[in-house]
Design an enzyme around this catalytic site. Structure first.
Site, PDB file in Angstrom:
ATOM      1  N   SER A  40     -11.270  10.759  -1.775  1.00  0.00           N
ATOM      2  CA  SER A  40     -12.638  11.228  -2.026  1.00  0.00           C
ATOM      3  C   SER A  40     -12.654  12.622  -2.636  1.00  0.00           C
ATOM      4  O   SER A  40     -11.720  13.410  -2.475  1.00  0.00           O
ATOM      5  CB  SER A  40     -13.426  11.257  -0.716  1.00  0.00           C
ATOM      6  OG  SER A  40     -13.397   9.999  -0.093  1.00  0.00           O
TER       7      SER A  40
HETATM    8  N1  SAH Z   1      -9.966   8.625   3.559  1.00  0.00           N
HETATM    9  C1  SAH Z   1      -9.194   8.355   2.382  1.00  0.00           C
HETATM   10  C2  SAH Z   1     -10.003   7.685   1.297  1.00  0.00           C
HETATM   11  C3  SAH Z   1      -9.728   6.258   1.364  1.00  0.00           C
HETATM   12  S1  SAH Z   1     -10.418   5.164   0.184  1.00  0.00           S
HETATM   13  C4  SAH Z   1      -8.500   9.594   1.850  1.00  0.00           C
HETATM   14  O1  SAH Z   1      -8.692  10.686   2.408  1.00  0.00           O
HETATM   15  O2  SAH Z   1      -7.727   9.457   0.908  1.00  0.00           O
HETATM   16  C5  SAH Z   1     -10.757   3.833   1.284  1.00  0.00           C
HETATM   17  C6  SAH Z   1      -9.577   3.205   1.958  1.00  0.00           C
HETATM   18  O3  SAH Z   1     -10.079   2.239   2.869  1.00  0.00           O
HETATM   19  C7  SAH Z   1      -8.638   2.481   1.018  1.00  0.00           C
HETATM   20  O4  SAH Z   1      -7.347   2.974   1.184  1.00  0.00           O
HETATM   21  C8  SAH Z   1      -8.742   1.021   1.476  1.00  0.00           C
HETATM   22  O5  SAH Z   1      -7.527   0.305   1.374  1.00  0.00           O
HETATM   23  C9  SAH Z   1      -9.159   1.193   2.918  1.00  0.00           C
HETATM   24  N2  SAH Z   1      -9.795   0.012   3.536  1.00  0.00           N
HETATM   25  C10 SAH Z   1     -10.659  -0.864   2.977  1.00  0.00           C
HETATM   26  N3  SAH Z   1     -11.019  -1.796   3.879  1.00  0.00           N
HETATM   27  C11 SAH Z   1     -10.363  -1.508   5.036  1.00  0.00           C
HETATM   28  C12 SAH Z   1     -10.316  -2.109   6.332  1.00  0.00           C
HETATM   29  N4  SAH Z   1     -11.014  -3.211   6.654  1.00  0.00           N
HETATM   30  N5  SAH Z   1      -9.546  -1.518   7.276  1.00  0.00           N
HETATM   31  C13 SAH Z   1      -8.807  -0.419   6.998  1.00  0.00           C
HETATM   32  N6  SAH Z   1      -8.809   0.193   5.789  1.00  0.00           N
HETATM   33  C14 SAH Z   1      -9.577  -0.341   4.823  1.00  0.00           C
END
Ligand code: SAH
Length: 206
Positions: A61
Site C-alpha cells: 500500500s
Molecule cells: N499489507 C500488505 C499489503 C498486502 S496486499 C503490505 O504491507 O504489503 C493484500 C494481500 O492480501 C496480498 O498479498 C494477498 O495475497 C493477500 N490476501 C488476499 N486474500 C487473502 C486471504 N483470504 N487471506 C490472506 N491473505 C489474503
C-alpha cells in the site's frame, strides 16, 4: 538520497501533511525501512507516494494508507493485533513497533515465505500461511484487526474474534473501489464509520 532522509521526507510531506497525528505511528513510519520490503528493481520508488507492485499481482500500500489504517486501530503496547494480507510484510512491521503482538496471515505461498523471512527480526510478529477470511482462532480474541485486501462483505469470523471494544479496519466494496470502514464492536452492536474511499486488491476466500 539516503533512505533515512527519504523516510523523513515521506513522513513530513505524505503523512503529517495529511493530518496523521498519532506520534507512535509517525515514529514507526520513520523507523521501519520500507525499502527492505520492496522488490529490488523498484528501490528508487520505495518511499514514493503510491502503491507498488510486489509480484503475484499484489501490491504494497501507499505509505499514507498504511499510516491512516494504523492510526485508526488506536494501538499501544498492550494491544494484540491480527492482520489479514501480509503481502510484503511492511504493514505488519509498522504494527509491531506500536502493538504488543501481531499475527499476520497471507494466502499466497511465495509472499508468505518471503515476508516471513524479512520479518524474522521483528520478534513480536507471527506470520501464518492461510485463509485470513477465517481469521486465526488460536490467537483470538484480538484488540484490533486490520484487513489489507478488499472484502465484498465483512467476514463474520473476524467480528467473532474481536474483543468487545475492539476495532476492525477493513476496505469493503467491489473490485474497483471500496469504503474504508472503522468498525467498533460493542456489547450489543457494531458502530461503523466510513473513513474514506480506497482501492485494494481483492480478498480471496480459500
Ligand atoms: N499489507 C500488505 C499489503 C498486502 S496486499 C503490505 O504491507 O504489503 C493484500 C494481500 O492480501 C496480498 O498479498 C494477498 O495475497 C493477500 N490476501 C488476499 N486474500 C487473502 C486471504 N483470504 N487471506 C490472506 N491473505 C489474503
Amino acid at each position: 538520497m539516503a533512505f533515512e532522509k527519504e523516510r523523513e521526507l515521506m513522513v513530513e510531506t505524505q503523512i503529517k501533511a495529511r493530518n496523521i497525528k498519532d506520534k507512535k505511528v509517525l515514529e514507526a513510519m520513520l523507523k521501519v525501512p520500507r525499502h527492505e520490503f520492496i522488490p529490488k528493481q523498484l528501490l528508487d520508488e520505495a518511499y514514493a507516494d503510491y502503491p507498488l507492485s510486489i509480484g503475484n499481482r499484489q501490491t504494497i500500500s501507499q505509505p499514507y494508507i498504511v499510516a491512516l489504517m494504523t492510526e485508526l486501530l488506536e494501538l499501544n503496547k498492550d494491544k494484540i493485533v491480527l492482520e489479514i494480507g501480509t503481502g510484503s510484510g511492511y504493514q505488519a512491521a509498522i504494527l509491531s513497533k506500536i502493538a504488543k503482538k501481531v499475527t499476520s496471515i497471507e494466502r499466497i505461498d511465495k509472499l508468505s515465505s518471503r515476508s516471513r523471512n524479512i520479518l524474522k527480526k521483528y520478534k513480536n510478529i507471527k506470520q501464518i500461511k492461510g485463509d485470513g477470511t477465517k481469521g486465526y482462532a488460536k490467537g483470538a480474541p484480538y484488540d484490533a484487526i486490520i484487513v489489507t485486501a478488499a472484502a465484498q462483505e465483512i467476514p463474520k469470523a473476524l467480528i467473532d474474534q474481536l474483543k468487545e471494544q475492539g476495532i476492525l479496519v477493513i476496505p469493503v466494496g467491489n473490485q474497483f473501489y471500496q469504503k474504508l470502514l472503522k468498525i467498533k464492536k460493542t456489547k450489543n452492536r457494531l458502530i461503523e464509520k466510513h473513513v474514506c474511499d480506497v482501492r485494494f486488491v481483492p480478498l480471496i476466500e480459500g
